[in-house]
Design a protein around this motif. Structure first.
Motif, PDB file in Angstrom:
ATOM      1  N   VAL A   1      37.837-102.447  67.554  1.00 20.89           N
ATOM      2  CA  VAL A   1      38.343-103.079  66.329  1.00 20.89           C
ATOM      3  C   VAL A   1      38.069-104.578  66.353  1.00 20.89           C
ATOM      4  N   ASP A   2      38.296-105.227  67.495  1.00 20.98           N
ATOM      5  CA  ASP A   2      38.039-106.656  67.598  1.00 20.98           C
ATOM      6  C   ASP A   2      36.556-106.977  67.452  1.00 20.98           C
ATOM      7  N   VAL A   3      35.686-106.137  68.038  1.00 19.70           N
ATOM      8  CA  VAL A   3      34.245-106.358  67.894  1.00 19.70           C
ATOM      9  C   VAL A   3      33.841-106.320  66.422  1.00 19.70           C
ATOM     10  N   PHE A   4      34.301-105.308  65.710  1.00 14.99           N
ATOM     11  CA  PHE A   4      33.907-105.168  64.304  1.00 14.99           C
ATOM     12  C   PHE A   4      34.521-106.270  63.438  1.00 14.99           C
TER      13      PHE A   4
ATOM     14  N   THR B   1      36.341-100.793  79.153  1.00 14.10           N
ATOM     15  CA  THR B   1      35.634-101.906  78.521  1.00 14.10           C
ATOM     16  C   THR B   1      34.269-101.504  77.981  1.00 14.10           C
ATOM     17  N   ALA B   2      33.766-100.331  78.358  1.00 16.12           N
ATOM     18  CA  ALA B   2      32.511 -99.850  77.769  1.00 16.12           C
ATOM     19  C   ALA B   2      32.667 -99.575  76.284  1.00 16.12           C
ATOM     20  N   SER B   3      33.919 -99.484  75.804  1.00 19.44           N
ATOM     21  CA  SER B   3      34.131 -99.371  74.358  1.00 19.44           C
ATOM     22  C   SER B   3      33.544-100.576  73.639  1.00 19.44           C
ATOM     23  N   ILE B   4      33.596-101.729  74.290  1.00 19.73           N
ATOM     24  CA  ILE B   4      33.032-102.947  73.701  1.00 19.73           C
ATOM     25  C   ILE B   4      31.512-102.888  73.736  1.00 19.73           C
ATOM     26  N   ASP B   5      30.936-102.375  74.822  1.00 18.70           N
ATOM     27  CA  ASP B   5      29.482-102.194  74.890  1.00 18.70           C
ATOM     28  C   ASP B   5      29.004-101.303  73.743  1.00 18.70           C
ATOM     29  N   LEU B   6      29.710-100.187  73.541  1.00 17.63           N
ATOM     30  CA  LEU B   6      29.317 -99.262  72.481  1.00 17.63           C
ATOM     31  C   LEU B   6      29.446 -99.918  71.110  1.00 17.63           C
ATOM     32  N   ALA B   7      30.566-100.607  70.881  1.00 11.23           N
ATOM     33  CA  ALA B   7      30.765-101.255  69.586  1.00 11.23           C
ATOM     34  C   ALA B   7      29.697-102.313  69.328  1.00 11.23           C
ATOM     35  N   LEU B   8      29.320-103.066  70.343  1.00 14.16           N
ATOM     36  CA  LEU B   8      28.266-104.074  70.180  1.00 14.16           C
ATOM     37  C   LEU B   8      26.932-103.421  69.836  1.00 14.16           C
TER      38      LEU B   8
ATOM     39  N   LEU C   1      24.636-110.554  69.379  1.00 15.22           N
ATOM     40  CA  LEU C   1      24.650-111.519  70.478  1.00 15.22           C
ATOM     41  C   LEU C   1      25.728-112.571  70.266  1.00 15.22           C
ATOM     42  N   GLU C   2      25.897-113.018  69.036  1.00 11.67           N
ATOM     43  CA  GLU C   2      26.918-114.027  68.747  1.00 11.67           C
ATOM     44  C   GLU C   2      28.321-113.462  68.966  1.00 11.67           C
ATOM     45  N   VAL C   3      28.522-112.202  68.610  1.00 16.28           N
ATOM     46  CA  VAL C   3      29.809-111.562  68.880  1.00 16.28           C
ATOM     47  C   VAL C   3      30.055-111.476  70.388  1.00 16.28           C
ATOM     48  N   ALA C   4      29.028-111.056  71.136  1.00 14.57           N
ATOM     49  CA  ALA C   4      29.167-110.953  72.594  1.00 14.57           C
ATOM     50  C   ALA C   4      29.491-112.305  73.204  1.00 14.57           C
ATOM     51  N   ARG C   5      28.831-113.353  72.747  1.00 16.26           N
ATOM     52  CA  ARG C   5      29.113-114.693  73.261  1.00 16.26           C
ATOM     53  C   ARG C   5      30.543-115.111  72.946  1.00 16.26           C
ATOM     54  N   GLY C   6      30.969-114.831  71.703  1.00 14.10           N
ATOM     55  CA  GLY C   6      32.314-115.212  71.314  1.00 14.10           C
ATOM     56  C   GLY C   6      33.386-114.482  72.099  1.00 14.10           C
ATOM     57  N   MET C   7      33.107-113.247  72.497  1.00 14.56           N
ATOM     58  CA  MET C   7      34.068-112.452  73.265  1.00 14.56           C
ATOM     59  C   MET C   7      33.884-112.617  74.768  1.00 14.56           C
ATOM     60  N   VAL C   8      32.890-113.419  75.165  1.00 17.61           N
ATOM     61  CA  VAL C   8      32.585-113.699  76.576  1.00 17.61           C
ATOM     62  C   VAL C   8      32.308-112.392  77.324  1.00 17.61           C
ATOM     63  N   VAL C   9      31.428-111.575  76.733  1.00 16.06           N
ATOM     64  CA  VAL C   9      30.961-110.343  77.381  1.00 16.06           C
ATOM     65  C   VAL C   9      29.450-110.307  77.263  1.00 16.06           C
ATOM     66  N   PHE C  10      28.825-109.365  77.983  1.00 17.35           N
ATOM     67  CA  PHE C  10      27.382-109.204  77.910  1.00 17.35           C
ATOM     68  C   PHE C  10      27.019-108.285  76.760  1.00 17.35           C
ATOM     69  N   LEU C  11      25.966-108.677  76.022  1.00 17.20           N
ATOM     70  CA  LEU C  11      25.484-107.810  74.958  1.00 17.20           C
ATOM     71  C   LEU C  11      24.981-106.499  75.544  1.00 17.20           C
ATOM     72  N   LYS C  12      24.245-106.582  76.646  1.00 16.74           N
ATOM     73  CA  LYS C  12      23.791-105.382  77.365  1.00 16.74           C
ATOM     74  C   LYS C  12      23.984-105.654  78.848  1.00 16.74           C
ATOM     75  N   ARG C  13      25.002-105.044  79.434  1.00 15.39           N
ATOM     76  CA  ARG C  13      25.247-105.291  80.855  1.00 15.39           C
ATOM     77  C   ARG C  13      24.193-104.565  81.686  1.00 15.39           C
ATOM     78  N   PRO C  14      23.829-105.124  82.844  1.00 13.73           N
ATOM     79  CA  PRO C  14      22.801-104.485  83.666  1.00 13.73           C
ATOM     80  C   PRO C  14      23.351-103.282  84.411  1.00 13.73           C
ATOM     81  N   GLY C  15      22.491-102.248  84.503  1.00 11.16           N
ATOM     82  CA  GLY C  15      22.836-101.117  85.348  1.00 11.16           C
ATOM     83  C   GLY C  15      23.781-100.133  84.701  1.00 11.16           C
ATOM     84  N   GLY C  16      24.154 -99.121  85.477  1.00  7.81           N
ATOM     85  CA  GLY C  16      25.034 -98.076  84.985  1.00  7.81           C
ATOM     86  C   GLY C  16      26.358 -98.077  85.711  1.00  7.81           C
ATOM     87  N   GLN C  17      27.141 -97.004  85.504  1.00  9.87           N
ATOM     88  CA  GLN C  17      28.471 -96.938  86.093  1.00  9.87           C
ATOM     89  C   GLN C  17      28.448 -96.842  87.613  1.00  9.87           C
ATOM     90  N   SER C  18      27.371 -96.294  88.176  1.00  5.46           N
ATOM     91  CA  SER C  18      27.351 -96.070  89.619  1.00  5.46           C
ATOM     92  C   SER C  18      27.473 -97.361  90.393  1.00  5.46           C
TER      93      SER C  18
END
Length: 320
Positions: free
Chosen positions: A18-21, A164-171, A184-201
């Motif tokens: 909701v915050d991302v949107f 927190t992957a909910s934010i990745d999906l929303a972005l 990208l501007e939303v990710a910067r404003g929320m201080v998260v990565f637009l596409k984080r590196p790697g997977g869950q492992s």
């Protein structure tokens, strides 16, 4: 856009998207009287009213599900404790009826269990929290579960990993709708990565090994984590456990859900990441200290698992 919640949902799975949107709407919507927002987001639940989340925090739904206008563009089901939600005939029926009409149907974290219970993931590739992936695959064998993905798109069905992957999906949805620059501007404003590196492992394997191991396996894993620069071939670890290499490898894999070699590489990667984030040692020195031997072997491991080189990782995450 509708975010579906229920008693036992995770609060961040609801409010994160909701915050991302909302942020994206603020950036992208035209500034004029009566101009519609880029996203109109509603939180909906079967009965409407107050939802008690898994943490005890309360969220007030905008609407009951039956009050949602037909044909929402996107529906996202929150994760959390889904046991009651998976048995809620009204919720499952609403999701089944809504899916043909929506552009995107999705779930966050263990919300994938709700979609699966509604029969909406059959024949689809899907993601969920790494700790629940095996259970999802076992309970719903017609779902192709990807235990390492941060999020997955399969046709019009979208699913994501935990919390927190909910934010990745929303972005990713914002990028689809409004373009890379807005996302990208939303990710910067929320201080998260637009596409984080790697997977869950990258987050789960060493932790899983330390919590799941018992007896000789626990002693061996603890020793290995203290001696990552040592020879950690399966023959060496088996000898320390007092077992044959074949029996050790089989027992290790059954107990820890990963092979000894993958555990060792994940632990070495975790140590290397920590050093890259907080130190200035050379890549060659780190490769030796973390047990990779050569910088080229460490580079291949980083690219295979995290999709970045050690140098790129340091630039992104290193502290000055």
């Amino acid at each position: 856009m509708v975010v579906v919640a229920y008693d036992g949902a995770s609060a961040i799975d609801v409010v994160g998207p909701v915050d991302v949107f909302a942020f994206a709407s603020e950036l992208a919507s035209p500034k004029g009287p009566g101009a519609p927002p880029a996203y109109a987001v509603e939180i909906a639940a079967v009965p409407g009213g107050v939802i008690r989340t898994i943490s005890g925090a309360q969220i007030v739904a905008h609407k009951a599900l039956e009050e949602v206008a037909p044909g929402p563009d996107t529906v996202l089901v929150a994760g959390g404790d889904t046991r009651e939600a998976m048995r809620d005939a009204r919720l499952l029926g609403w999701l089944r009826a809504a899916t043909p009409e929506v552009r995107r149907m999705g779930a966050v974290c263990t919300g994938a269990f709700v979609l699966a219970a509604a029969g909406l993931l059959a024949g689809h590739r899907a993601a969920t929290h790494w700790g629940a992936a095996a259970t999802l695959a076992r309970q719903f064998p017609d779902v192709e579960v990807d235990p390492d993905a941060i999020f997955v798109r399969s046709g019009k069905i979208y699913t994501s990993a935990g919390t927190t992957a909910s934010i990745d999906l929303a972005l990713s949805l914002v990028e689809e709708d409004l373009g890379y620059d807005v996302a990208l501007e939303v990710a910067r404003g929320m201080v998260v990565f637009l596409k984080r590196p790697g997977g869950q492992s990258q987050f789960s394997r060493p932790l899983l090994a330390q919590t799941a191991a018992t007896g000789p396996l626990r002693r061996v894993t603890e020793w290995a984590l203290r001696h990552l620069d040592a020879d950690l071939r399966v023959e060496v670890l088996a000898e320390k456990a007092g077992m044959s290499p074949r029996n050790f490898a089989r027992t290790f894999t059954q107990a820890l859900q990963t092979t000894p070699a993958k555990f060792v590489e994940a632990a070495r990667l975790e140590q290397a990441r920590s050093c890259l984030e907080g130190g200035r040692a050379s890549i060659k020195q780190l490769a030796r200290d973390c047990g990779f031997g050569t910088d080229e072997r460490m580079r291949r491991a980083f690219q295979r698992t995290l999709q970045v080189t050690p140098e790129e990782y340091r630039r992104r995450f290193g502290r000055p």
